[in-house]
Design a protein around this motif. Structure first.
Motif, PDB file in Angstrom:
ATOM      1  N   UNK A 105      47.103  29.174  35.496  1.00  0.00           N
ATOM      2  CA  UNK A 105      45.661  28.924  35.458  1.00  0.00           C
ATOM      3  C   UNK A 105      45.453  27.669  34.633  1.00  0.00           C
ATOM      4  N   UNK A 106      44.825  26.669  35.231  1.00  0.00           N
ATOM      5  CA  UNK A 106      44.687  25.370  34.570  1.00  0.00           C
ATOM      6  C   UNK A 106      43.309  25.135  33.973  1.00  0.00           C
ATOM      7  N   UNK A 107      42.247  25.699  34.558  1.00  0.00           N
ATOM      8  CA  UNK A 107      40.897  25.445  34.033  1.00  0.00           C
ATOM      9  C   UNK A 107      39.899  26.409  34.650  1.00  0.00           C
ATOM     10  N   UNK A 108      38.761  26.541  33.963  1.00  0.00           N
ATOM     11  CA  UNK A 108      37.611  27.269  34.504  1.00  0.00           C
ATOM     12  C   UNK A 108      36.523  26.236  34.760  1.00  0.00           C
ATOM     13  N   UNK A 109      35.824  26.373  35.875  1.00  0.00           N
ATOM     14  CA  UNK A 109      34.763  25.434  36.225  1.00  0.00           C
ATOM     15  C   UNK A 109      33.496  26.212  36.580  1.00  0.00           C
ATOM     16  N   UNK A 110      32.312  25.641  36.303  1.00  0.00           N
ATOM     17  CA  UNK A 110      31.063  26.359  36.577  1.00  0.00           C
ATOM     18  C   UNK A 110      30.686  26.401  38.057  1.00  0.00           C
ATOM     19  N   UNK A 111      31.119  25.426  38.848  1.00  0.00           N
ATOM     20  CA  UNK A 111      30.778  25.411  40.271  1.00  0.00           C
ATOM     21  C   UNK A 111      32.037  25.161  41.108  1.00  0.00           C
ATOM     22  N   UNK A 112      31.952  25.519  42.385  1.00  0.00           N
ATOM     23  CA  UNK A 112      33.068  25.278  43.294  1.00  0.00           C
ATOM     24  C   UNK A 112      33.338  23.783  43.422  1.00  0.00           C
ATOM     25  N   UNK A 113      32.279  22.962  43.445  1.00  0.00           N
ATOM     26  CA  UNK A 113      32.445  21.517  43.560  1.00  0.00           C
ATOM     27  C   UNK A 113      33.229  20.970  42.361  1.00  0.00           C
ATOM     28  N   UNK A 114      32.922  21.458  41.174  1.00  0.00           N
ATOM     29  CA  UNK A 114      33.659  21.028  39.978  1.00  0.00           C
ATOM     30  C   UNK A 114      35.130  21.449  40.073  1.00  0.00           C
ATOM     31  N   UNK A 115      35.364  22.673  40.554  1.00  0.00           N
ATOM     32  CA  UNK A 115      36.735  23.171  40.697  1.00  0.00           C
ATOM     33  C   UNK A 115      37.503  22.358  41.741  1.00  0.00           C
ATOM     34  N   UNK A 116      36.845  22.000  42.824  1.00  0.00           N
ATOM     35  CA  UNK A 116      37.508  21.191  43.853  1.00  0.00           C
ATOM     36  C   UNK A 116      37.840  19.799  43.322  1.00  0.00           C
ATOM     37  N   UNK A 117      36.918  19.193  42.565  1.00  0.00           N
ATOM     38  CA  UNK A 117      37.186  17.868  41.981  1.00  0.00           C
ATOM     39  C   UNK A 117      38.358  17.944  40.997  1.00  0.00           C
ATOM     40  N   UNK A 118      38.389  19.001  40.181  1.00  0.00           N
ATOM     41  CA  UNK A 118      39.494  19.177  39.226  1.00  0.00           C
ATOM     42  C   UNK A 118      40.813  19.388  39.970  1.00  0.00           C
ATOM     43  N   UNK A 119      40.781  20.132  41.062  1.00  0.00           N
ATOM     44  CA  UNK A 119      41.982  20.392  41.857  1.00  0.00           C
ATOM     45  C   UNK A 119      42.547  19.109  42.450  1.00  0.00           C
ATOM     46  N   UNK A 120      41.674  18.302  43.032  1.00  0.00           N
ATOM     47  CA  UNK A 120      42.113  17.044  43.650  1.00  0.00           C
ATOM     48  C   UNK A 120      42.727  16.133  42.586  1.00  0.00           C
ATOM     49  N   UNK A 121      42.052  16.005  41.430  1.00  0.00           N
ATOM     50  CA  UNK A 121      42.568  15.155  40.361  1.00  0.00           C
ATOM     51  C   UNK A 121      43.919  15.671  39.869  1.00  0.00           C
ATOM     52  N   UNK A 122      44.026  16.978  39.669  1.00  0.00           N
ATOM     53  CA  UNK A 122      45.237  17.569  39.119  1.00  0.00           C
ATOM     54  C   UNK A 122      46.451  17.348  40.029  1.00  0.00           C
TER      55      UNK A 122
END
Length: 152
Positions: A105-122
């Motif tokens: 588990x790498x991070x918690x995000x408040x919205x799906x869009x934030x999680x998708x942006x974090x996923x792409x960057x990671x």
């Protein structure tokens, strides 16, 4: 300059710590100049001892990034533009995945869009940080938050 050139070519002339381009023509004492970081953490040193493999231990870094890190274990920062809570230490997670595989588990995000942006960057960042490690991300919904999982 031969060893520096070889390490620079292997890392695509990008600093492995800050992921910014490194200019091989900068003076060696300039903070943005090229230097070699011997990236051996305790976990990698132990693995090298056990496996007797020739694991890559030298990475390209800016002189300033390398000097700032000193003899401490490296830290790869999450960028400020991503909205993440409780971001995991990237180097530690990558080393664990290299050793054991599985999921982190790498991070918690408040919205799906934030999680998708974090996923792409990671995934993009890890393609240069640990090029031999095949990873993908999964986004899980839990209690109104979105967890970014890194998987091998």
């Amino acid at each position: 300059m031969g060893q520096l050139h070889d390490v620079g070519q292997a890392d695509g002339w990008r600093c492995w710590l800050c992921d910014e381009p490194v200019d091989p023509n900068m003076p060696p004492n300039d903070p943005r100049g090229a230097s070699i970081d011997t990236r051996i953490t305790k976990a990698r040193a132990k693995k090298r001892k056990q496996d007797k493999k020739n694991l890559p231990s030298e990475r390209l870094a800016h002189k300033g990034c390398n000097t700032g890190k000193g003899a401490n274990d490296p830290v790869v920062s999450w960028p400020d533009h991503l909205i993440v809570a409780d971001p995991a230490p990237i180097i530690t997670a990558v080393e664990r995945l290299e050793r054991k595989g599985g999921r982190e588990i790498m991070a918690r995000c408040p919205t799906r869009e934030d999680a998708e942006a974090a996923s792409v960057w990671l995934v993009d960042r890890l393609s240069r940080l640990a090029p031999g490690l095949e990873v993908h991300t999964e986004i899980a919904t839990t209690g109104g938050q979105f967890l970014v999982n890194l998987c091998t």
